[in-house]
Design an enzyme around this catalytic site. Structure first.
Site, PDB file in Angstrom:
ATOM      1  N   CYS A   1      -3.596  25.146  18.668  1.00  0.00           N
ATOM      2  CA  CYS A   1      -4.468  26.316  18.827  1.00  0.00           C
ATOM      3  C   CYS A   1      -5.219  26.546  17.515  1.00  0.00           C
ATOM      4  CB  CYS A   1      -3.633  27.538  19.185  1.00  0.00           C
ATOM      5  SG  CYS A   1      -4.586  29.067  19.095  1.00  0.00           S
TER       6      CYS A   1
ATOM      7  N   CYS B   1      -0.125  35.141  19.309  1.00  0.00           N
ATOM      8  CA  CYS B   1      -1.364  34.544  18.774  1.00  0.00           C
ATOM      9  C   CYS B   1      -2.406  35.652  18.588  1.00  0.00           C
ATOM     10  CB  CYS B   1      -1.880  33.477  19.732  1.00  0.00           C
ATOM     11  SG  CYS B   1      -3.490  32.822  19.255  1.00  0.00           S
TER      12      CYS B   1
ATOM     13  N   TYR C   1     -40.251  41.039  52.145  1.00  0.00           N
ATOM     14  CA  TYR C   1     -41.569  41.049  51.504  1.00  0.00           C
ATOM     15  C   TYR C   1     -42.738  40.805  52.450  1.00  0.00           C
ATOM     16  CZ  TYR C   1     -40.464  36.037  51.171  1.00  0.00           C
ATOM     17  OH  TYR C   1     -40.095  34.750  51.445  1.00  0.00           O
TER      18      TYR C   1
ATOM     19  N   CYS D   1      -3.832  29.992  15.847  1.00  0.00           N
ATOM     20  CA  CYS D   1      -2.493  30.214  15.290  1.00  0.00           C
ATOM     21  C   CYS D   1      -1.773  28.914  14.925  1.00  0.00           C
ATOM     22  CB  CYS D   1      -1.637  31.032  16.265  1.00  0.00           C
ATOM     23  SG  CYS D   1      -1.205  30.129  17.761  1.00  0.00           S
TER      24      CYS D   1
ATOM     25  N   ASP E   1     -35.551  35.217  42.923  1.00  0.00           N
ATOM     26  CA  ASP E   1     -35.066  33.850  43.035  1.00  0.00           C
ATOM     27  C   ASP E   1     -33.836  33.811  43.940  1.00  0.00           C
ATOM     28  OD1 ASP E   1     -35.090  31.210  42.601  1.00  0.00           O
ATOM     29  OD2 ASP E   1     -34.319  31.281  40.551  1.00  0.00           O
TER      30      ASP E   1
ATOM     31  N   LYS F   1     -41.127  37.902  42.033  1.00  0.00           N
ATOM     32  CA  LYS F   1     -40.703  36.762  42.848  1.00  0.00           C
ATOM     33  C   LYS F   1     -39.197  36.602  42.641  1.00  0.00           C
ATOM     34  CE  LYS F   1     -41.889  31.988  43.936  1.00  0.00           C
ATOM     35  NZ  LYS F   1     -40.583  31.364  43.792  1.00  0.00           N
TER      36      LYS F   1
ATOM     37  N   CYS G   1      -2.992  28.324  24.768  1.00  0.00           N
ATOM     38  CA  CYS G   1      -2.073  28.623  23.694  1.00  0.00           C
ATOM     39  C   CYS G   1      -1.099  29.622  24.301  1.00  0.00           C
ATOM     40  CB  CYS G   1      -2.831  29.267  22.534  1.00  0.00           C
ATOM     41  SG  CYS G   1      -1.716  30.056  21.368  1.00  0.00           S
TER      42      CYS G   1
ATOM     43  N   LYS H   1     -45.393  31.865  37.638  1.00  0.00           N
ATOM     44  CA  LYS H   1     -44.004  31.750  37.176  1.00  0.00           C
ATOM     45  C   LYS H   1     -43.854  32.121  35.701  1.00  0.00           C
ATOM     46  CE  LYS H   1     -41.865  28.478  39.785  1.00  0.00           C
ATOM     47  NZ  LYS H   1     -40.555  28.329  40.285  1.00  0.00           N
TER      48      LYS H   1
ATOM     49  N   GLU I   1     -45.815  41.632  43.448  1.00  0.00           N
ATOM     50  CA  GLU I   1     -44.367  41.805  43.649  1.00  0.00           C
ATOM     51  C   GLU I   1     -43.597  40.864  42.738  1.00  0.00           C
ATOM     52  OE1 GLU I   1     -44.060  40.551  47.717  1.00  0.00           O
ATOM     53  OE2 GLU I   1     -45.559  41.997  48.354  1.00  0.00           O
TER      54      GLU I   1
HETATM   55  S1  IVH Z   1     -44.502  35.556  49.957  1.00  0.00           S
HETATM   56  C1  IVH Z   1     -46.615  32.454  52.637  1.00  0.00           C
HETATM   57  N1  IVH Z   1     -43.306  37.196  48.295  1.00  0.00           N
HETATM   58  O1  IVH Z   1     -40.932  32.343  46.966  1.00  0.00           O
HETATM   59  C2  IVH Z   1     -46.072  33.186  51.490  1.00  0.00           C
HETATM   60  N2  IVH Z   1     -42.420  35.009  48.535  1.00  0.00           N
HETATM   61  O2  IVH Z   1     -42.710  29.553  47.630  1.00  0.00           O
HETATM   62  C3  IVH Z   1     -44.696  33.591  51.723  1.00  0.00           C
HETATM   63  N3  IVH Z   1     -40.382  34.604  47.250  1.00  0.00           N
HETATM   64  O3  IVH Z   1     -38.916  30.809  48.780  1.00  0.00           O
HETATM   65  C4  IVH Z   1     -43.990  33.975  50.515  1.00  0.00           C
HETATM   66  N4  IVH Z   1     -40.238  36.600  46.341  1.00  0.00           N
HETATM   67  O4  IVH Z   1     -39.020  33.236  49.720  1.00  0.00           O
HETATM   68  C5  IVH Z   1     -43.318  35.962  48.829  1.00  0.00           C
HETATM   69  N5  IVH Z   1     -42.317  38.767  46.915  1.00  0.00           N
HETATM   70  C6  IVH Z   1     -42.328  37.545  47.439  1.00  0.00           C
HETATM   71  C7  IVH Z   1     -41.345  36.580  47.120  1.00  0.00           C
HETATM   72  C8  IVH Z   1     -41.438  35.312  47.692  1.00  0.00           C
HETATM   73  C9  IVH Z   1     -39.685  35.409  46.432  1.00  0.00           C
HETATM   74  C10 IVH Z   1     -40.029  33.210  47.549  1.00  0.00           C
HETATM   75  C11 IVH Z   1     -40.127  32.833  48.991  1.00  0.00           C
HETATM   76  C12 IVH Z   1     -40.187  31.344  48.938  1.00  0.00           C
HETATM   77  C13 IVH Z   1     -40.969  31.140  47.683  1.00  0.00           C
HETATM   78  C14 IVH Z   1     -42.396  30.821  48.028  1.00  0.00           C
END
Ligand code: IVH
Length: 686
Positions: free
Chosen positions: A418, A441, A236, A421, A123, A121, A436, A324, A119
């Site tokens: 500016c 301008c 998730y 101009c 943010d 990740k 300005c 990452k 999946e």
């Molecule tokens: S699983 C025990 N799946 O990543 C495992 N986490 O350090 C539970 N996060 O802030 C996490 N996308 O919220 C999982 N597809 C995903 C995720 C995900 C983002 C975040 C999670 C946490 C950090 C895990």
């Protein structure tokens, strides 16, 4: 060097790393104001993990390696998580993916391939939502992994979070009595930019990135503020997976989706390790085209019986790993500070950076927003700074690495003239921007035309920067209304234009003459009026004349429109040149389509369509319809793709069957009453 000395040195370093990590944990998790990039944080954490592995005697119970977050803020009630919300082990490249697979197979003692579900990740902010008998009863942050902040009413404002689970009896899937789902609350990059734009207009501090904006929005004590923030969520997984009665993660995701949860569309199920490596590369490549930020992928062993065999450490499960992508924040040097003149005349300081690769893109400039931001962050020429790039967001300087100052840094002063101009610039008392104010301008006119033609406004394809520069410099366009007077003959004589492109542009200009009112309004470039505000205004006023005639108080009464914006709108229409330009544009044949209007004073069921079937015990169908409408929803007679909920009383009719077939949530009377209560925040509905 003897081993005692080495261990002493390691001990010292471990202590330092712990101190640093505690400090940065607090900045990130509690204050939503990180000082270092995620990549730097990961490096510190990784170093400590390795030291503790090498010298197990050094590990302490309170080491940040055992914890996944930071203690919650005390402004919220807390809740203990039934199953701790753990963190994830981290990897950084393909070799870490292979190493993870080997570790998994070693523990499972198997030579057979293990299958993974992978999946993005996302943010954002991790949350846990509890459903009892299909109704959302609580929502919480991760906190320190064991105790989280209770933010239920804020969670309920997120449109994509179901308040009631879909009943799926027809498919043999039962809504669990108890279900805790986990997922990530996030904000789209576009929505984040609009939010910051609005905040800038209101003189509020800007959020550093979508993640901070999400965390800040979720941590509001007043949930009506959260409700105005464009939050979204991806689910998730489940806290206690046994409640889902399935034996694989992929199946769990399928069921969560069927129950009505938003799940990420880019999940790949049950693939071998080679496939995971492909996936990692594929997602990294599509990263910049996603409208939300991701910082890597999460790899999960698919089979749940394997999860049990693999188990957890105190910090993270052994059946999952996050890999990452390269950081989106990096350090570099400010080589110079220059200024740019925008379409509103605002003079924006810009940092010229020593080029640095951030998430695969070379960044050589970053906006410093305005003089106050520049002073607040105290950014000087020759400073080392932390720079970030979020999706397609303009790169910006997050902060100065003050410890790197060596006395050669130079303070930057805003110019008095500016640069476009040569006129004197001014800074109004209550404003952050230096401006300005010369209406003639050329920098402003160019900016206004580009804005008028931009995607969110008239969307005139082919009217780009190079062309606008020429049109303004040759004085062929002196106001935005002049665009409609351009003909093929004038255009084809410009540099880089041929007959065909001139014809295409004239067509594009012609086709832009019939547009939704909000787009025209946005295109006028009224101060503080972004895409969102333009929509709000257009829903209340049918056309430009109605808005131009409105009093400041009428404008201010619109929800989410504050006094500063109302004032700016009024000031725009009180300027005779603007009225003249609008009249000219109309004369050239531009017509606007009125926006759909929204009822004022509506509640939490805004725009949700209900179908009622069967007999309710506590009220008549008519009364139910009135309550729904009072809370902003509407009631229709038949089930369609637009139906939000079907409310089923006793002896429901065929509508229930239709809803089931279409996968539309069916709720009973209790769930309906709960929904009404939530939607009105406990307020009595007439
Ligand atoms: S699983 C025990 N799946 O990543 C495992 N986490 O350090 C539970 N996060 O802030 C996490 N996308 O919220 C999982 N597809 C995903 C995720 C995900 C983002 C975040 C999670 C946490 C950090 C895990």
């Amino acid at each position: 060097m003897n081993s005692i000395a080495t261990e002493d040195r390691a001990k010292e370093r471990a202590e330092e790393l712990r101190r640093l990590l505690h400090y940065h944990n607090r900045r990130y998790f509690v204050l939503d104001d990180p000082e270092i990039s995620d990549a730097e944080y990961d490096r510190l954490m990784q170093e400590l993990i390795e030291l503790e592995k090498k010298f197990p005697g050094l590990a302490t119970p309170d080491s940040p390696t055992n914890r996944v977050g930071s203690a919650p803020l005390d402004k919220f009630d807390t809740i203990s998580h039934q199953v701790p919300m753990l963190s994830l082990d981290k990897g950084f490249d393909e070799s870490d993916i292979l190493a993870f697979d080997q570790r998994v197979r070693r523990v499972l003692k198997t030579d057979e391939p293990v299958y993974y579900t992978v999946e993005p990740k996302v943010d954002g902010v991790a949350v846990a939502l509890v459903y009892q008998k299909g109704l959302l009863v609580s929502g919480a942050t991760r906190g320190d992994g064991y105790t989280g902040e209770l933010i239920t009413s804020n969670i309920k404002t997120i449109g994509t979070v179901p308040l009631v689970l879909q009943q799926r009896d027809g498919d043999g899937i039962q809504t669990p009595e108890f279900l805790e789902v986990r997922g990530e609350v996030y904000m789209n990059i576009h929505d984040f930019r609009v939010l910051n734009q609005m905040r800038m207009g209101q003189g509020l501090p800007l959020f550093a990135n979508p993640r901070n904006a999400s965390a800040g929005s979720l941590r509001q004590l007043d949930s009506s503020i959260t409700a105005q923030r464009p939050l979204k969520m991806f689910v998730y997984g489940a806290g206690r997976v046994d409640t889902l009665n399935v034996n694989s993660h992929a199946r769990a995701i399928e069921i969560l989706k069927m129950l009505g949860f938003p799940t990420n569309p880019h999940i790949d199920a049950k693939i071998p390790v080679e496939g995971v490596i492909d996936y990692f590369q594929r997602i990294d490549e599509m990263r910049s085209s996603l409208d939300y930020e991701i910082d890597g992928i999460v790899i999960k062993v698919d089979r749940y019986d394997y999860h049990e065999l693999l188990g957890n450490t105190s910090r993270s499960p052994r059946w999952a790993v996050a890999v990452k992508f390269k950081a989106v924040q990096e350090q570099t040097q400010v080589n110079d500070i220059i200024v740019q003149v925008g379409r509103t005349g605002a003079i924006t300081p810009v940092a010229v950076l020593e080029p640095v690769s951030i998430g695969g893109v070379t960044v050589s400039r970053a906006t410093l927003h305005n003089e106050d931001e520049l002073r607040k962050k105290d950014i000087r020429i020759k400073d080392r700074v932390l720079v970030q790039r979020a999706g397609d967001v303009i790169p910006e300087v997050v902060k100065v690495i003050s410890s790197s100052r060596d006395g050669t840094q130079k303070v930057f002063e805003m110019p008095e003239q500016c640069p476009a101009c040569g006129q004197r610039v001014v800074r109004f008392k209550d404003e952050a921007a230096t401006r300005c104010i010369n209406a003639a301008c050329p920098a402003q006119l160019k900016g206004n035309i580009l804005h008028f033609a931009s995607k969110g406004a008239l969307d005139i394809d082919g009217l780009g920067k190079k062309l606008v520069d020429q049109l303004v410099e040759k004085k062929q366009v002196k106001s935005i209304a002049d665009i409609f007077r351009l003909d093929v003959k004038t255009l084809e004589n410009l540099e880089r234009m041929g007959r065909k492109s001139a014809e295409n542009l004239v067509d594009a200009i012609h086709n832009s003459k019939k547009i939704p009112f909000s787009k025209f309004l946005y295109g006028l470039g009224i101060r503080h009026v972004g895409v969102h505000a333009a929509k709000l205004l257009a829903r209340h006023f049918e056309n430009i004349d109605a808005l131009a005639a409105a009093r400041k108080e009428d404008i201010e009464r619109i929800e989410q429109i504050g006094p500063i914006m109302a004032e700016a709108v009024r000031a725009f229409f009180d300027t005779p040149e603007n009225i003249k330009t609008i009249a000219e544009i109309k004369q050239q044949g531009l017509v606007t389509i009125p926006e759909k209007t929204e009822k004022e004073g509506s509640g939490g069921l805004d725009g949700i369509s209900f179908v009622l079937t069967g007999t309710l015990a506590s009220m008549t169908r008519k009364e139910a319809a009135e309550k729904i409408e009072a809370a902003g929803g509407n009631v229709t007679g038949s089930v369609s793709g637009n139906t939000g909920y079907v409310v089923a009383g006793t002896s429901p009719g065929g509508k229930m069957e239709q809803a089931r077939k279409k996968g539309i949530p069916i709720i009973d009377e209790n769930q309906f009453l709960q929904l009404l209560k939530d939607a009105t925040n406990g307020r009595e509905v007439p």
